[in-house]
Motif scaffolding. Structure first.
Motif, PDB file in Angstrom:
ATOM      1  N   GLU A  86       2.933   0.803   1.321  1.00  0.00           N
ATOM      2  CA  GLU A  86       3.085   0.693   2.767  1.00  0.00           C
ATOM      3  C   GLU A  86       2.946  -0.770   3.153  1.00  0.00           C
ATOM      4  N   ASP A 126       2.988   9.735  10.540  1.00  0.00           N
ATOM      5  CA  ASP A 126       1.743   9.008  10.273  1.00  0.00           C
ATOM      6  C   ASP A 126       0.589   9.596  11.105  1.00  0.00           C
ATOM      7  N   GLU A 134       7.621   5.137   9.016  1.00  0.00           N
ATOM      8  CA  GLU A 134       6.456   5.900   9.453  1.00  0.00           C
ATOM      9  C   GLU A 134       6.418   5.946  10.978  1.00  0.00           C
ATOM     10  N   ASN A 154       5.883   0.875   9.119  1.00  0.00           N
ATOM     11  CA  ASN A 154       5.454   1.462  10.395  1.00  0.00           C
ATOM     12  C   ASN A 154       6.405   1.038  11.508  1.00  0.00           C
ATOM     13  N   LYS A 170       1.509  12.535   6.685  1.00  0.00           N
ATOM     14  CA  LYS A 170       0.359  11.743   6.236  1.00  0.00           C
ATOM     15  C   LYS A 170      -0.898  12.248   6.940  1.00  0.00           C
TER      16      LYS A 170
HETATM   17 MG    MG Z   1       1.289   3.851   8.508  1.00  0.00          MG
END
Ligand code: MG
Ligand code: C2E
Ligand code: MG
Ligand code: MG
Length: 290
Positions: free
Chosen positions: A65, A187, A157, A125, A208
Motif C-alpha cells: 500500500e 478500506d 482503496e 488510497n 479491508k
Molecule cells: Mg488504505
C-alpha cells in the motif's frame, strides 16, 4: 506545533474550545498556514510515498500500500491524517491525488519491468473528492498508459463514505475503471455505513477489516464478532478479505482461525521507503528474507 494540535482538535470535532473566538481565530490561522505550507510542499518535492507490504498466510508479500508522507522542513514528518483533510477542503487533493497515483504507478511499472520477484500489487488510497472529480477515470487511464503500469495489479482503496451519495454515478465510474483492469478495495471496512444489497452491486475485489477491530480482537468479544462477520460477508460475496493493523502473532492466528488469510500490519512490516520493500522482495530469491 501548537497550531497543528489546535487544528487537529478542531478537525476531530471533539474540542469545544474551538467555539471561543480567540481560539477560532487560531484555528483559521493554523489552517491557512498549513495550506500555504502544503502548496509549497507540492512545489518543492517535500512529499513522498512509503510502502507497506500486505502478505498471505505464509508471510509472502502479495502487494504494497502506498502511503503518503510529508517531510516538512521545520515540523518534521507530518502524518497524513493532519493534511489530507485540509487538502480535501481546499481542493488541493485533486493535484495531490494525481501525484500519488502517478508516482505509485511509475513504481509499479518499474517493479514489473525489473524482475519477476517484484510483480506484486499496488494499493493506492483515493479520497472521495478525488474519485468524484469528473476527470478521474480519464486521468487513471492516462496514467496507466503513460507509465505502462499493469492495470490488473493496481488496486484503488475507497472508503464507505464515498458510497453514501450519488451511488449510481459512483458505481458507473467504478465499472468504467474495472473495464480498464483496475481493482477496488473497501478500506476501513466496518467503520462506516454499509448496506449489504449495495455492496453486492459494487465491482469490489477486497474488503479491508479496519484496524480498530483488530487491535483488541483477543479481548473484546464484540470486535472479534465484527471481524468474523466481515470475513463471512466477504466469503458470501466472493471477495477477498485482509486484516489491517495486525501487530502480534496472536492477532494473526486468531484471524487465521476465523478464515482470514491476508494481513497488513507492523508484524509484517512498517511502511517504509521503497528500497526497504525491494530488499525483501529480492530476498525471496535466496529465501534469506521475507
Ligand atoms: Mg488504505
Ligand atoms: P489507511 O489507508 O487505512 O492506511 C493504514 C494506516 O494504518 C497507515 O497510517 C499505516 O501506517 C497504519 N498502520 C499500518 N499497520 C499498522 C499497525 O500494525 N498498527 C497501527 N497502529 N497502524 C498501522 P498512515 O500512513 O498514517 O495513513 C493514515 C491514513 O491516511 C490512511 O489510512 C489513509 O486513509 C490516509 N492516506 C495515506 N496516504 C494517502 C494518500 O495517498 N491519499 C489519500 N487520499 N489518503 C491517504
Ligand atoms: Mg484502512
Ligand atoms: Mg484508516
Amino acid at each position: 506545533q501548537a497550531d497543528l494540535a489546535m487544528y487537529r482538535a478542531k478537525d476531530s470535532g471533539r474540542n469545544t474550545l474551538c467555539f471561543f473566538e480567540p481560539e477560532m481565530h487560531q484555528v483559521v490561522k493554523a489552517r491557512a498556514a498549513l495550506e500555504a505550507d502544503f502548496r509549497k510542499a507540492l512545489r518543492e518535492d517535500q512529499l513522498h510515498l512509503h510502502y507497506q507490504p500486505h502478505v498471505d498466510d505464509q508471510g509472502h508479500i502479495l502487494g504494497a500500500e502506498a502511503l503518503l508522507r510529508w517531510s516538512h522542513p521545520e515540523r518534521g514528518m507530518v502524518p497524513p491524517m493532519e493534511f489530507i483533510a485540509v487538502a480535501e477542503q481546499t481542493g488541493l487533493i485533486i493535484k495531490l491525488g494525481r501525484w500519488v497515483l502517478q508516482t505509485a504507478c511509475q513504481q509499479l511499472a518499474l517493479w514489473h519491468r525489473e524482475s519477476q520477484w517484484m510483480r506484486i500489487n499496488m494499493a493506492v488510497n483515493v479520497s472521495a473528492k478525488q474519485f468524484r472529480h469528473p476527470d478521474f477515470v480519464r486521468e487513471v487511464a492516462e496514467i496507466l498508459q503513460s507509465t505502462g503500469a499493469p492495470a490488473q495489479h493496481l488496486v484503488l482503496e475507497l472508503t464507505e463514505s464515498l458510497l453514501l451519495e450519488d451511488t449510481e454515478t459512483v458505481i458507473t465510474r467504478m465499472n468504467a475503471l474495472r473495464e480498464l483492469g483496475v481493482g477496488f478495495a473497501l478500506d476501513d471496512f466496518g467503520t462506516g455505513y454499509s448496506s449489504l444489497s449495495y455492496l453486492k452491486r459494487l465491482p469490489l475485489s477486497l474488503l479491508k477489516i479496519d484496524q480498530s477491530f483488530v487491535r483488541d480482537i483477543l479481548v473484546d468479544a464484540n470486535d472479534a464478532a465484527i471481524a468474523e462477520m466481515i470475513i463471512t460477508l466477504a466469503k458470501t460475496l466472493g471477495l477477498e478479505v485482509i486484516a489491517e493493523g495486525v501487530e502480534t502473532p496472536e492477532q494473526r492466528d486468531f484471524l487465521l482461525e476465523m478464515g482470514c488469510h491476508q494481513f497488513q500490519g507492523y508484524l509484517f512490516g512498517r511502511p517504509g521507503p521503497v528500497d526497504q520493500l525491494e530488499k525483501r522482495l529480492v530476498g525471496r530469491r535466496t529465501g534469506t528474507h521475507n
